[in-house]
Design a protein around this motif. Structure first.
Motif, PDB file in Angstrom:
ATOM      1  N   VAL A  56       0.853  -1.192   0.000  1.00 15.02           N
ATOM      2  CA  VAL A  56       0.000   0.000   0.000  1.00 15.02           C
ATOM      3  C   VAL A  56       0.883   1.235   0.000  1.00 15.02           C
ATOM      4  N   ARG A  57       0.607   2.093  -0.958  1.00  9.51           N
ATOM      5  CA  ARG A  57       1.378   3.342  -1.058  1.00  9.51           C
ATOM      6  C   ARG A  57       0.458   4.567  -1.052  1.00  9.51           C
ATOM      7  N   TRP A  58      -0.713   4.424  -1.619  1.00 12.51           N
ATOM      8  CA  TRP A  58      -1.632   5.546  -1.802  1.00 12.51           C
ATOM      9  C   TRP A  58      -2.903   5.307  -1.005  1.00 12.51           C
ATOM     10  N   VAL A  59      -3.503   6.381  -0.501  1.00  9.38           N
ATOM     11  CA  VAL A  59      -4.843   6.302   0.105  1.00  9.38           C
ATOM     12  C   VAL A  59      -5.733   7.326  -0.588  1.00  9.38           C
ATOM     13  N   ASN A  60      -7.007   7.021  -0.682  1.00 13.45           N
ATOM     14  CA  ASN A  60      -7.921   7.839  -1.470  1.00 13.45           C
ATOM     15  C   ASN A  60      -8.517   9.030  -0.737  1.00 13.45           C
ATOM     16  N   ASP A  61      -8.959   8.823   0.492  1.00 13.70           N
ATOM     17  CA  ASP A  61      -9.829   9.802   1.150  1.00 13.70           C
ATOM     18  C   ASP A  61      -9.069  10.918   1.858  1.00 13.70           C
ATOM     19  N   GLY A  63      -5.991  13.735   2.432  1.00 20.33           N
ATOM     20  CA  GLY A  63      -5.547  14.755   1.465  1.00 20.33           C
ATOM     21  C   GLY A  63      -6.728  15.468   0.846  1.00 20.33           C
ATOM     22  N   TYR A  64      -7.767  15.724   1.678  1.00 22.25           N
ATOM     23  CA  TYR A  64      -8.962  16.457   1.255  1.00 22.25           C
ATOM     24  C   TYR A  64      -9.731  15.742   0.146  1.00 22.25           C
ATOM     25  N   GLY A  65      -9.571  14.416   0.062  1.00 21.85           N
ATOM     26  CA  GLY A  65     -10.260  13.648  -0.970  1.00 21.85           C
ATOM     27  C   GLY A  65      -9.497  13.574  -2.277  1.00 21.85           C
ATOM     28  N   TYR A  66      -8.334  14.229  -2.339  1.00 25.52           N
ATOM     29  CA  TYR A  66      -7.484  14.161  -3.529  1.00 25.52           C
ATOM     30  C   TYR A  66      -6.507  12.987  -3.436  1.00 25.52           C
ATOM     31  N   GLY A  67      -6.398  12.406  -2.227  1.00 28.23           N
ATOM     32  CA  GLY A  67      -5.491  11.287  -2.006  1.00 28.23           C
ATOM     33  C   GLY A  67      -4.049  11.734  -1.868  1.00 28.23           C
ATOM     34  N   TYR A  68      -3.242  10.859  -1.262  1.00 26.55           N
ATOM     35  CA  TYR A  68      -1.796  11.107  -1.240  1.00 26.55           C
ATOM     36  C   TYR A  68      -1.052   9.824  -0.869  1.00 26.55           C
ATOM     37  N   PRO A  69       0.270   9.774  -1.169  1.00 27.28           N
ATOM     38  CA  PRO A  69       1.054   8.542  -0.984  1.00 27.28           C
ATOM     39  C   PRO A  69       1.643   8.419   0.417  1.00 27.28           C
ATOM     40  N   ILE A  70       0.805   8.449   1.430  1.00 23.23           N
ATOM     41  CA  ILE A  70       1.277   8.489   2.814  1.00 23.23           C
ATOM     42  C   ILE A  70       2.163   7.305   3.164  1.00 23.23           C
ATOM     43  N   PHE A  71       1.801   6.094   2.704  1.00 24.58           N
ATOM     44  CA  PHE A  71       2.551   4.909   3.123  1.00 24.58           C
ATOM     45  C   PHE A  71       3.805   4.660   2.283  1.00 24.58           C
ATOM     46  N   ASN A  72       4.106   5.617   1.415  1.00 25.32           N
ATOM     47  CA  ASN A  72       5.435   5.640   0.794  1.00 25.32           C
ATOM     48  C   ASN A  72       6.445   6.310   1.721  1.00 25.32           C
ATOM     49  N   PHE A  73       5.945   7.086   2.682  1.00 20.64           N
ATOM     50  CA  PHE A  73       6.830   7.905   3.503  1.00 20.64           C
ATOM     51  C   PHE A  73       6.613   7.706   5.003  1.00 20.64           C
ATOM     52  N   TYR A  74       5.404   7.389   5.399  1.00 18.57           N
ATOM     53  CA  TYR A  74       5.103   7.164   6.811  1.00 18.57           C
ATOM     54  C   TYR A  74       5.180   5.664   7.064  1.00 18.57           C
ATOM     55  N   ALA A  75       6.050   5.264   8.000  1.00 22.28           N
ATOM     56  CA  ALA A  75       6.315   3.836   8.225  1.00 22.28           C
ATOM     57  C   ALA A  75       5.011   3.045   8.359  1.00 22.28           C
ATOM     58  N   LYS A 434     -16.918  10.303   5.848  1.00 23.35           N
ATOM     59  CA  LYS A 434     -16.287  11.061   4.759  1.00 23.35           C
ATOM     60  C   LYS A 434     -15.799  12.419   5.256  1.00 23.35           C
ATOM     61  N   SER A 435     -16.601  13.070   6.091  1.00 23.78           N
ATOM     62  CA  SER A 435     -16.220  14.372   6.618  1.00 23.78           C
ATOM     63  C   SER A 435     -14.974  14.278   7.498  1.00 23.78           C
ATOM     64  N   MET A 436     -14.936  13.231   8.334  1.00 26.21           N
ATOM     65  CA  MET A 436     -13.781  13.049   9.217  1.00 26.21           C
ATOM     66  C   MET A 436     -12.511  12.794   8.408  1.00 26.21           C
ATOM     67  N   LEU A 437     -12.610  11.923   7.401  1.00 28.39           N
ATOM     68  CA  LEU A 437     -11.434  11.548   6.614  1.00 28.39           C
ATOM     69  C   LEU A 437     -10.932  12.694   5.745  1.00 28.39           C
ATOM     70  N   SER A 438     -11.840  13.262   4.956  1.00 30.34           N
ATOM     71  CA  SER A 438     -11.423  14.211   3.918  1.00 30.34           C
ATOM     72  C   SER A 438     -11.331  15.651   4.398  1.00 30.34           C
ATOM     73  N   TRP A 439     -11.812  15.905   5.606  1.00 31.95           N
ATOM     74  CA  TRP A 439     -11.736  17.279   6.092  1.00 31.95           C
ATOM     75  C   TRP A 439     -10.997  17.371   7.442  1.00 31.95           C
ATOM     76  N   THR A 440     -11.588  16.818   8.492  1.00 32.05           N
ATOM     77  CA  THR A 440     -11.018  16.974   9.836  1.00 32.05           C
ATOM     78  C   THR A 440      -9.604  16.414   9.928  1.00 32.05           C
ATOM     79  N   ILE A 441      -9.428  15.150   9.527  1.00 27.04           N
ATOM     80  CA  ILE A 441      -8.109  14.510   9.633  1.00 27.04           C
ATOM     81  C   ILE A 441      -7.153  15.043   8.569  1.00 27.04           C
ATOM     82  N   SER A 442      -7.675  15.369   7.397  1.00 32.31           N
ATOM     83  CA  SER A 442      -6.815  15.904   6.326  1.00 32.31           C
ATOM     84  C   SER A 442      -6.172  17.217   6.739  1.00 32.31           C
ATOM     85  N   LYS A 443      -6.877  18.014   7.532  1.00 32.30           N
ATOM     86  CA  LYS A 443      -6.312  19.283   7.990  1.00 32.30           C
ATOM     87  C   LYS A 443      -5.187  19.059   9.011  1.00 32.30           C
TER      88      LYS A 443
END
Length: 577
Positions: A56-61, A63-75, A434-443
């Protein structure tokens, strides 16, 4: 039967006592922590695995719903375990609690195994409990929420155990010269596996802990090799374990080095995380107020940097008795080595080490000098084992009484720290909304977005589809997976079509089977399309660093499995003979 009970009893005792550190976890709801993103990261790991992405390298929700490669960099290791329990329980909140609980129980067991190997069954209990109940261990969970560091606690003792056993077997006096090389290879194979898996585990749990560990490990290897009677074999097996540990983790480490430039991760260096502002005052190591705030400049911080009074007192006692251990070479070397490791770790947390931090530029990535408290916990726990071992040699009853009193003191002084500040009434459904993932936690955590990305200013601006809103687009169907996104639509007018997808070089866009150039924008990406029907496929294809890393890791894993098979086969052959 009696021997079996004596073998199981210390482990049973440790398991029972270590549960006191995690009982508060299983209160309803959850609790606030500095890195309050754990449930959501576990869920996103699960979702990506469910979609068929591995590694797993990318997550969808996020990064404000744009996704980002968190598990490429976060252990990622802890989150793989957490995701497994989401599959089991269908509940990300519970899975996160189990994931955290495993880190505490696991670290107590691995430290016991190390202590038992060095000091014997009784001698392994005290290092295990000192390690489990170290105040910084409580800070990591109930204050900071640093799950990666918590998981690194599991693997540090495994690294030490593997290398310690390699050294002792390589210098076994009972081996005849004729059979030395073959026997050494056979006997060391399993410990090479344990050492390399341990080192890999630290890397995949918390890369900063691995970065801090590497100098200790290399210096330890050099010193052990210098004193070894079979220098060639010792150095060879040490380096095999070290290189294999790195090789196993390369699927993760190569992208870290080569693809960080596509994200804003480097923005975390400096600012509020400038190492110059986070040195520890020496009095804080003995006593500092327990709190749930943050680290600040000066000697008044929002949380504690205490080493633990029992840990410190036993460490000082180990230093006092050091001159009297010269006749016992093994205990003398362990005592001296652990105390030196403790002294260096403490030194690097204090302002007097500032010149070293300024000179060795990569140390700025560590951000907080007090991170070395994880190594202080480790070395001080080993020193506690030295004291028990010495007393047990003098008189077993004295050793047992001292051990019992020490356990009682650890529980009385430390168990109070293993509590959250408060509890939050949150359900699993709320935690992964969806709100928690793409907004609260993304911030909270958006450093994995591309540099210069223009973040949404209000929640209503979050994307609802892969395609940006356009009056000339009529969407017919949309099927979104983590690594493979398909959307079919009619475009009434030729032009650039925006994609709600953060740029990363692994993404490739195909229209009716033909690849299109992907253009970076300030709030996503876009492609140029002609008028008419389009069957757009957006596919994550591993980059060169990712592919090379995967190959190296698979090769290392194959070598590791061969080592296990070699050990098992030779053991079976000996029994058959």
């Amino acid at each position: 039967m009696k021997n079996k009970i004596l073998t199981i009893l210390p482990i049973f005792l440790i398991l029972i006592l270590s549960t006191f550190t995690i009982i508060p976890l299983f209160h309803s709801g959850f609790f606030p922590m500095h890195d309050n993103t754990q449930i959501q990261r576990v869920y996103e790991m699960f979702k990506s695995l469910r979609d068929g992405m591995f590694p797993v390298r990318w997550v969808n929700d996020l990064g404000y719903g744009y996704g980002y490669p968190i598990f490429n960099f976060y252990a990622p290791l802890a989150y793989y375990v957490g995701a497994f329990f989401v599959f089991v329980f269908s509940n990300s909140l519970l899975a996160t609690k189990v994931m955290i609980g495993i880190s505490f129980v696991g670290s107590s067991i691995t430290m016991y195994l190390l202590g038992k190997s060095i000091f014997g069954k009784i001698g392994g209990i005290i290092p295990s409990l000192l390690y489990s109940f170290a105040p910084y261990h409580a800070v990591d969970l109930y204050v900071r929420g640093d799950i990666g560091e918590l998981w690194a606690y599991i693997f540090l003792p495994l690294v030490a155990l593997g290398f310690y056993r390699i050294y002792t077997l390589t210098n076994n006096k009972n081996e005849s010269k004729k059979s030395l090389k073959l026997n050494l290879l056979i006997s060391n194979s399993i410990w090479i596996v344990i050492a390399s898996v341990g080192f890999c585990g630290v890397i995949l749990s918390h890369n900063l802990s691995a970065f801090m560990l590497a100098p200790f490990l290399l210096i330890g290897i050099l010193i052990a090799s210098f004193f070894s009677k079979n220098k060639y074999q010792t150095v060879l097996y040490f380096m095999i374990a070290f290189v294999l540990g790195i090789g196993l983790s390369t699927f993760y480490t190569l992208p870290v080095f080569f693809e960080m430039k596509y994200t804003n991760v480097l923005s975390q260096i400096g600012g509020g995380a400038n190492f110059r502002d986070h040195f520890v005052c020496i009095n804080q190591l003995w006593q500092s107020n327990w709190g749930f705030g943050g680290s600040a400049k000066g000697c008044v911080d929002g949380f504690s940097f205490m080493i633990g009074k029992i840990n410190l007192l036993l460490s000082l006692l180990a230093l006092i008795i050091l001159p009297f251990l010269r006749r016992d070479k093994k205990l003398f070397v362990i005592d001296l080595g652990a105390f030196m490791g403790l002294a260096v770790s403490i030194f690097l947390m204090l302002p007097i080490s500032k010149d070293i931090w300024e000179t060795i530029k990569p140390m700025s990535f560590i951000q907080y000098p007090w991170r070395y408290l994880i190594f202080v916990s480790f070395f001080s726990s080993i020193l506690g084992g030295v004291i028990i071992a010495v007393l047990s040699k003098i008189n077993k009853k004295i050793g047992l009484i001292f051990c019992s009193l020490t356990i009682l003191a650890i529980l009385i002084l430390s168990i109070k720290y293993f509590q959250p500040q408060t509890y939050l009434k949150i359900s699993n459904t709320q935690a992964i909304s969806k709100s928690m993932l793409s907004w609260t936690i993304s911030k909270i955590s958006d450093e994995y977005m591309p540099v210069g990305f223009e973040k949404p200013k209000i929640e209503s601006n979050l994307p609802t589809s892969l395609i940006k809103s356009n009056d000339f687009i009529k969407i017919q169907s949309e099927n979104i997976k983590t690594q493979d996104k398909n959307i079919q639509f009619n475009l009434e007018k030729a032009g650039f079509v925006g994609l709600n997808l953060a740029y990363f070089p692994a993404w490739h866009v195909f229209d009716n089977g033909s690849e299109l150039p992907l253009k970076i924008t300030k709030n996503g990406t876009e492609v140029y399309l002609s008028r008419g029907f389009h069957n757009l496929n957006v596919v994550y294809e591993s980059t060169t660093p990712e592919n090379v890393g995967n190959i190296i890791s698979l090769t290392s894993l194959f070598i590791l499995i061969l080592g296990i098979i070699w050990k098992v086969t030779k053991k079976y052959d000996k029994k058959g003979a």
